[in-house]
Structures are given as C-alpha cells and as structure tokens.
Design a protein around this motif. Sequence first.
Motif, short mmCIF file in Angstrom:
data_model
loop_
_atom_site.label_atom_id
_atom_site.label_comp_id
_atom_site.label_asym_id
_atom_site.label_seq_id
_atom_site.Cartn_x
_atom_site.Cartn_y
_atom_site.Cartn_z
N LEU A 14 0.83 -1.19 0.00
CA LEU A 14 0.00 0.00 0.00
C LEU A 14 0.87 1.25 0.00
CD1 LEU A 14 -2.81 -0.93 2.55
CD2 LEU A 14 -2.88 -1.05 0.06
N SER A 17 -2.84 4.41 2.74
CA SER A 17 -3.60 3.58 3.69
C SER A 17 -5.03 3.37 3.22
CB SER A 17 -3.64 4.25 5.06
OG SER A 17 -2.35 4.41 5.57
N VAL A 18 -5.60 2.21 3.55
CA VAL A 18 -7.01 1.96 3.29
C VAL A 18 -7.78 2.40 4.54
CG1 VAL A 18 -8.77 0.22 2.80
CG2 VAL A 18 -6.47 -0.02 1.82
N GLY A 24 -7.75 2.93 -0.57
CA GLY A 24 -6.36 3.34 -0.49
C GLY A 24 -5.76 3.11 -1.86
N GLU A 25 -4.45 2.86 -1.90
CA GLU A 25 -3.80 2.59 -3.19
C GLU A 25 -2.76 1.50 -3.00
OE1 GLU A 25 -2.43 5.59 -6.43
OE2 GLU A 25 -0.73 5.26 -5.07
N VAL A 26 -2.77 0.53 -3.92
CA VAL A 26 -1.80 -0.57 -3.91
C VAL A 26 -0.98 -0.51 -5.18
CG1 VAL A 26 -3.41 -2.25 -4.93
CG2 VAL A 26 -1.48 -3.06 -3.58
N ALA A 39 -7.45 0.49 -3.83
CA ALA A 39 -7.47 -0.71 -2.98
C ALA A 39 -8.55 -0.57 -1.91
CB ALA A 39 -6.11 -0.92 -2.33
N LYS A 47 -0.55 2.16 5.60
CA LYS A 47 0.37 2.40 4.50
C LYS A 47 1.61 1.51 4.66
CE LYS A 47 2.76 6.32 2.36
NZ LYS A 47 2.95 7.77 2.43
#
Length: 68
Positions: A14, A17-18, A24-26, A39, A47
């Motif tokens: 990540l 953070s979700v 979030g973003e992966v 994500a 994160k």
Amino acid sequence: MNDGNGLIGLVGHLTVSVPPGGPGEVVVAIRGGTECFAAWADEPIAKYTRVVIVEERSPRSVTVTPMP
C-alpha cells in the motif's frame, strides 16, 4: 499464485492507507513494470503493508487483504 490472466493472487504494498469505508492505493508488479490500483478492504490497513489481491472490483480497483 496468479495464473497470468488477472490480478487475483498478486502481492503488492500500500502506498496510501485503506481507511474505513474508503479506498487506499496498492502498487503491484505486473506486465514488466508496476501499476497502481484503488485498494478496498474489509478493515483499515496501514500504508506500506504488504497485501494480496483477493478480488477485482473493476479494471482499476481491487479488494486486498494483509499478507499473513
């Protein structure tokens, strides 16, 4: 393990953070480079956590879970 026909089973980390109820973003290594995807998860994930993709929600959005 990924069968080469999708994102499920790929491991990434990540970069965002979700949060609860949001994406979030992966970043994952794919197609000879790296790509970012929105994500989603059932619970917040911090994160830099290593995650595995468990569902493709759309072409640019996935569901992830932390690596054990």
